[in-house]
Design an enzyme around this catalytic site. Structure first.
Site, mmCIF file in Angstrom:
data_model
loop_
_atom_site.group_PDB
_atom_site.id
_atom_site.type_symbol
_atom_site.label_atom_id
_atom_site.label_comp_id
_atom_site.label_asym_id
_atom_site.label_seq_id
_atom_site.Cartn_x
_atom_site.Cartn_y
_atom_site.Cartn_z
ATOM 1 N N HIS A 142 16.768 27.394 1.625
ATOM 2 C CA HIS A 142 17.952 26.951 2.369
ATOM 3 C C HIS A 142 17.603 25.945 3.455
ATOM 4 O O HIS A 142 18.383 25.705 4.359
ATOM 5 C CB HIS A 142 18.697 28.143 2.981
ATOM 6 C CG HIS A 142 18.916 29.277 2.032
ATOM 7 N ND1 HIS A 142 18.068 30.353 1.941
ATOM 8 C CD2 HIS A 142 19.880 29.466 1.088
ATOM 9 C CE1 HIS A 142 18.486 31.181 0.997
ATOM 10 N NE2 HIS A 142 19.580 30.678 0.455
HETATM 11 FE FE1 FES Z 1 16.763 30.831 3.501
HETATM 12 FE FE2 FES Z 1 14.187 30.364 3.896
HETATM 13 S S1 FES Z 1 15.851 29.177 4.531
HETATM 14 S S2 FES Z 1 15.089 32.001 2.818
#
Ligand code: FES
Length: 189
Positions: A154
């Site tokens: 993410h």
């Molecule tokens: Fe979501 Fe690393 S940014 S698990």
């Protein structure tokens, strides 16, 4: 895995192999327990059948021979089933981290609190958002805008002290308990 390395693993002690390729990308998997990981080893496949029970793992520690890990090299090993990143930081990486100590951060922490010995940053390699393993251990992998680690799940970005600088992760990469038994003998756990 060679017959020789299997024997070493049984003794929970990993010794040097003669493989010298990809020295910047060492990947170590130490079996849980009082194992020793030597810096000269190259790639050590995880051997699931040697994993001990959970209660043994909870108490386990691993000893790491730091001799031979070059400045600017990152290695990964397994401790209690978790990846641990060991980064022998360059002076430039240390300076970058320290220059940002006063920066506005999601989880403020001075570099000196992140690395007991400035040259050695030791963190748990699990993104504190939802648990992915961030990129940046291997040369050529994305490290994000701050030169630390980049979580491709993410987009969390960590700096050269493992501090979260951008993205959804709520806190810095966790620090495992560790002790420098000597200058080149690290005990994790
Ligand atoms: Fe979501 Fe690393 S940014 S698990």
């Amino acid at each position: 895995m060679t017959e020789q390395s299997s024997s070493h693993a049984t003794n929970k002690s990993v010794h040097n192999s003669n493989t010298t390729s990809a020295r910047r990308d060492f990947l170590y998997y130490a079996t849980a327990g009082a194992g020793t990981v030597a810096a000269g080893a190259a790639i050590w496949p995880l051997v699931n059948q040697m994993n001990p029970s959970a209660d043994v793992m909870a108490m386990s520690a691993i000893d790491v021979d730091l001799d031979g890990i070059e400045v600017g090299t990152r290695i990964t090993l397994s401790w209690q089933g978790k990846p641990v990143f060991i980064d022998r930081r360059t002076q430039e990486q240390i300076a970058l981290a320290r220059a940002d100590d006063a920066a506005d951060m999601i989880d403020p922490a001075p570099d000196a609190e992140r690395a007991e010995r400035p040259e050695w940053l030791i963190v748990i390699g699990i993104c504190t958002h939802l648990g992915c393993v961030p990129l940046g251990q291997k040369s050529g992998e994305q490290r994000g805008n701050w030169g630390g680690w980049f979580c491709a799940c993410h987009g969390s970005q960590y700096d050269t002290a493992g501090r979260i600088r951008r993205g959804p992760a709520p806190r810095n990469l966790d620090l495992p308990p560790y002790t420098f038994v000597t200058d080149t003998h690290l005990r994790i756990g």
